[in-house]
Design a protein around this motif. Structure first.
Motif, PDB file in Angstrom:
ATOM      1  N   ILE A  55      14.660  -9.725 -15.861  1.00  0.00           N
ATOM      2  CA  ILE A  55      13.509  -9.949 -16.757  1.00  0.00           C
ATOM      3  C   ILE A  55      12.232 -10.125 -15.946  1.00  0.00           C
ATOM      4  N   LEU A  56      12.295 -10.922 -14.890  1.00  0.00           N
ATOM      5  CA  LEU A  56      11.122 -11.108 -14.035  1.00  0.00           C
ATOM      6  C   LEU A  56      10.716  -9.794 -13.360  1.00  0.00           C
ATOM      7  N   GLY A  57      11.709  -9.001 -12.946  1.00  0.00           N
ATOM      8  CA  GLY A  57      11.417  -7.700 -12.339  1.00  0.00           C
ATOM      9  C   GLY A  57      10.746  -6.746 -13.309  1.00  0.00           C
ATOM     10  N   LEU A  58      11.181  -6.737 -14.562  1.00  0.00           N
ATOM     11  CA  LEU A  58      10.540  -5.887 -15.566  1.00  0.00           C
ATOM     12  C   LEU A  58       9.106  -6.325 -15.836  1.00  0.00           C
ATOM     13  N   PHE A  59       8.873  -7.632 -15.822  1.00  0.00           N
ATOM     14  CA  PHE A  59       7.515  -8.141 -16.020  1.00  0.00           C
ATOM     15  C   PHE A  59       6.607  -7.711 -14.866  1.00  0.00           C
ATOM     16  N   ILE A  60       7.090  -7.857 -13.638  1.00  0.00           N
ATOM     17  CA  ILE A  60       6.299  -7.456 -12.467  1.00  0.00           C
ATOM     18  C   ILE A  60       6.127  -5.933 -12.431  1.00  0.00           C
ATOM     19  N   ALA A  61       7.140  -5.182 -12.859  1.00  0.00           N
ATOM     20  CA  ALA A  61       7.024  -3.719 -12.904  1.00  0.00           C
ATOM     21  C   ALA A  61       5.956  -3.292 -13.910  1.00  0.00           C
ATOM     22  N   SER A  62       5.842  -4.015 -15.011  1.00  0.00           N
ATOM     23  CA  SER A  62       4.790  -3.677 -15.981  1.00  0.00           C
ATOM     24  C   SER A  62       3.409  -3.945 -15.393  1.00  0.00           C
ATOM     25  N   ILE A  63       3.296  -4.982 -14.573  1.00  0.00           N
ATOM     26  CA  ILE A  63       2.024  -5.234 -13.890  1.00  0.00           C
ATOM     27  C   ILE A  63       1.732  -4.114 -12.889  1.00  0.00           C
ATOM     28  N   ALA A  64       2.767  -3.658 -12.195  1.00  0.00           N
ATOM     29  CA  ALA A  64       2.578  -2.574 -11.225  1.00  0.00           C
ATOM     30  C   ALA A  64       2.153  -1.280 -11.921  1.00  0.00           C
ATOM     31  N   PHE A  65       2.750  -0.971 -13.042  1.00  0.00           N
ATOM     32  CA  PHE A  65       2.396   0.267 -13.751  1.00  0.00           C
ATOM     33  C   PHE A  65       1.025   0.186 -14.407  1.00  0.00           C
ATOM     34  N   SER A  66       0.556  -1.021 -14.670  1.00  0.00           N
ATOM     35  CA  SER A  66      -0.774  -1.149 -15.265  1.00  0.00           C
ATOM     36  C   SER A  66      -1.876  -0.883 -14.235  1.00  0.00           C
ATOM     37  N   ASN A  67      -1.547  -0.916 -12.966  1.00  0.00           N
ATOM     38  CA  ASN A  67      -2.527  -0.652 -11.912  1.00  0.00           C
ATOM     39  C   ASN A  67      -2.447   0.803 -11.455  1.00  0.00           C
ATOM     40  N   ILE A  68      -2.393   1.710 -12.375  1.00  0.00           N
ATOM     41  CA  ILE A  68      -2.291   3.128 -12.052  1.00  0.00           C
ATOM     42  C   ILE A  68      -3.588   3.644 -11.419  1.00  0.00           C
ATOM     43  N   TYR A  69      -4.682   2.919 -11.607  1.00  0.00           N
ATOM     44  CA  TYR A  69      -5.942   3.317 -10.981  1.00  0.00           C
ATOM     45  C   TYR A  69      -5.867   3.207  -9.461  1.00  0.00           C
ATOM     46  N   ALA A  70      -4.902   2.466  -8.970  1.00  0.00           N
ATOM     47  CA  ALA A  70      -4.729   2.352  -7.525  1.00  0.00           C
ATOM     48  C   ALA A  70      -4.357   3.697  -6.916  1.00  0.00           C
ATOM     49  N   VAL A  71      -3.713   4.564  -7.683  1.00  0.00           N
ATOM     50  CA  VAL A  71      -3.375   5.900  -7.183  1.00  0.00           C
ATOM     51  C   VAL A  71      -4.651   6.693  -6.921  1.00  0.00           C
ATOM     52  N   ILE A  72      -5.651   6.521  -7.764  1.00  0.00           N
ATOM     53  CA  ILE A  72      -6.944   7.180  -7.543  1.00  0.00           C
ATOM     54  C   ILE A  72      -7.574   6.645  -6.258  1.00  0.00           C
ATOM     55  N   GLY A  73      -7.467   5.352  -6.026  1.00  0.00           N
ATOM     56  CA  GLY A  73      -7.976   4.767  -4.798  1.00  0.00           C
ATOM     57  C   GLY A  73      -7.238   5.278  -3.567  1.00  0.00           C
ATOM     58  N   LEU A  74      -5.918   5.454  -3.685  1.00  0.00           N
ATOM     59  CA  LEU A  74      -5.157   6.015  -2.577  1.00  0.00           C
ATOM     60  C   LEU A  74      -5.560   7.457  -2.304  1.00  0.00           C
ATOM     61  N   ALA A  75      -5.826   8.223  -3.358  1.00  0.00           N
ATOM     62  CA  ALA A  75      -6.289   9.601  -3.170  1.00  0.00           C
ATOM     63  C   ALA A  75      -7.660   9.626  -2.500  1.00  0.00           C
ATOM     64  N   ALA A  76      -8.523   8.688  -2.848  1.00  0.00           N
ATOM     65  CA  ALA A  76      -9.836   8.600  -2.202  1.00  0.00           C
ATOM     66  C   ALA A  76      -9.695   8.217  -0.734  1.00  0.00           C
ATOM     67  N   ALA A  77      -8.759   7.338  -0.421  1.00  0.00           N
ATOM     68  CA  ALA A  77      -8.524   6.966   0.979  1.00  0.00           C
ATOM     69  C   ALA A  77      -8.005   8.166   1.766  1.00  0.00           C
ATOM     70  N   TYR A  78      -7.143   8.952   1.160  1.00  0.00           N
ATOM     71  CA  TYR A  78      -6.641  10.161   1.821  1.00  0.00           C
ATOM     72  C   TYR A  78      -7.764  11.177   2.010  1.00  0.00           C
ATOM     73  N   ALA A  79      -8.641  11.297   1.034  1.00  0.00           N
ATOM     74  CA  ALA A  79      -9.788  12.204   1.174  1.00  0.00           C
ATOM     75  C   ALA A  79     -10.702  11.753   2.306  1.00  0.00           C
ATOM     76  N   LEU A  80     -10.912  10.443   2.428  1.00  0.00           N
ATOM     77  CA  LEU A  80     -11.701   9.919   3.549  1.00  0.00           C
ATOM     78  C   LEU A  80     -11.044  10.238   4.882  1.00  0.00           C
ATOM     79  N   TYR A  81      -9.725  10.156   4.940  1.00  0.00           N
ATOM     80  CA  TYR A  81      -9.009  10.495   6.164  1.00  0.00           C
ATOM     81  C   TYR A  81      -9.204  11.966   6.515  1.00  0.00           C
ATOM     82  N   LEU A  82      -9.094  12.837   5.523  1.00  0.00           N
ATOM     83  CA  LEU A  82      -9.273  14.274   5.790  1.00  0.00           C
ATOM     84  C   LEU A  82     -10.706  14.587   6.218  1.00  0.00           C
ATOM     85  N   ILE A  83     -11.677  13.926   5.617  1.00  0.00           N
ATOM     86  CA  ILE A  83     -13.077  14.147   5.992  1.00  0.00           C
ATOM     87  C   ILE A  83     -13.309  13.669   7.428  1.00  0.00           C
TER      88      ILE A  83
END
Length: 116
Positions: A55-83
Motif C-alpha cells: 500500500i505504501l509502495g502504491l502511494f509513493i508510485a502515484s507520487i512518482a507518476f504525478s511528476n511526469i514533468y521531470a521527464v521533460i526536464g531530463l530531456a532538457a538536460a540531455y539537450a544541454l549535454y548534446l549542445i
C-alpha cells in the motif's frame, strides 16, 4: 550562425531544466523511496507487513507518476549535454586527407587548404 543557434537552444533547454527542477528532485526522491520500500517488502516476514509495504509502495508510485514533468526536464538536460558536446566541433565535411597520389585528389586538398 551555428553557434548562435546552439546558444539559443542551450538557453531554452536551461530554462526548461530549471523550471522542472522541482519535479525532477521529487521524482528522484520517490524512486529512492520505492527502492527502500521494495527492500523492506522483501525482508518482511508477516503478511500484514507485506500488504502494508505494498500500500505504501502504491502511494509513493502515484507520487512518482504525478511528476511526469521531470521527464521533460531530463530531456532538457540531455539537450544541454548534446549542445555542450557539439559546441566546438568543426563542421568541415568537404576536407578529407587522403593518402592517394591521384593528382585530382591532391588538387582538391590543396584548393581546400587555400580557401581556409
Amino acid at each position: 550562425m551555428k553557434k548562435f543557434m546552439l546558444f539559443v537552444g542551450g538557453l531554452v533547454a536551461l530554462i526548461i531544466l530549471l523550471a522542472n527542477l522541482g519535479p525532477m528532485v521529487l521524482l528522484g526522491l520517490s524512486l529512492w523511496l520505492l527502492y527502500v520500500i521494495f527492500k523492506k517488502f522483501v525482508r518482511s516476514d508477516s503478511t500484514a507487513g507485506k500488504v502494508g509495504w505494498i500500500i505504501l509502495g502504491l502511494f509513493i508510485a502515484s507520487i512518482a507518476f504525478s511528476n511526469i514533468y521531470a521527464v521533460i526536464g531530463l530531456a532538457a538536460a540531455y539537450a544541454l549535454y548534446l549542445i555542450y558536446k557539439n559546441w566546438n566541433k568543426e563542421d568541415d565535411p568537404m576536407v578529407h586527407v587522403m593518402e592517394d597520389d591521384d593528382p585530382f585528389t591532391n588538387f582538391e586538398r590543396e584548393w581546400a587548404e587555400l580557401n581556409k
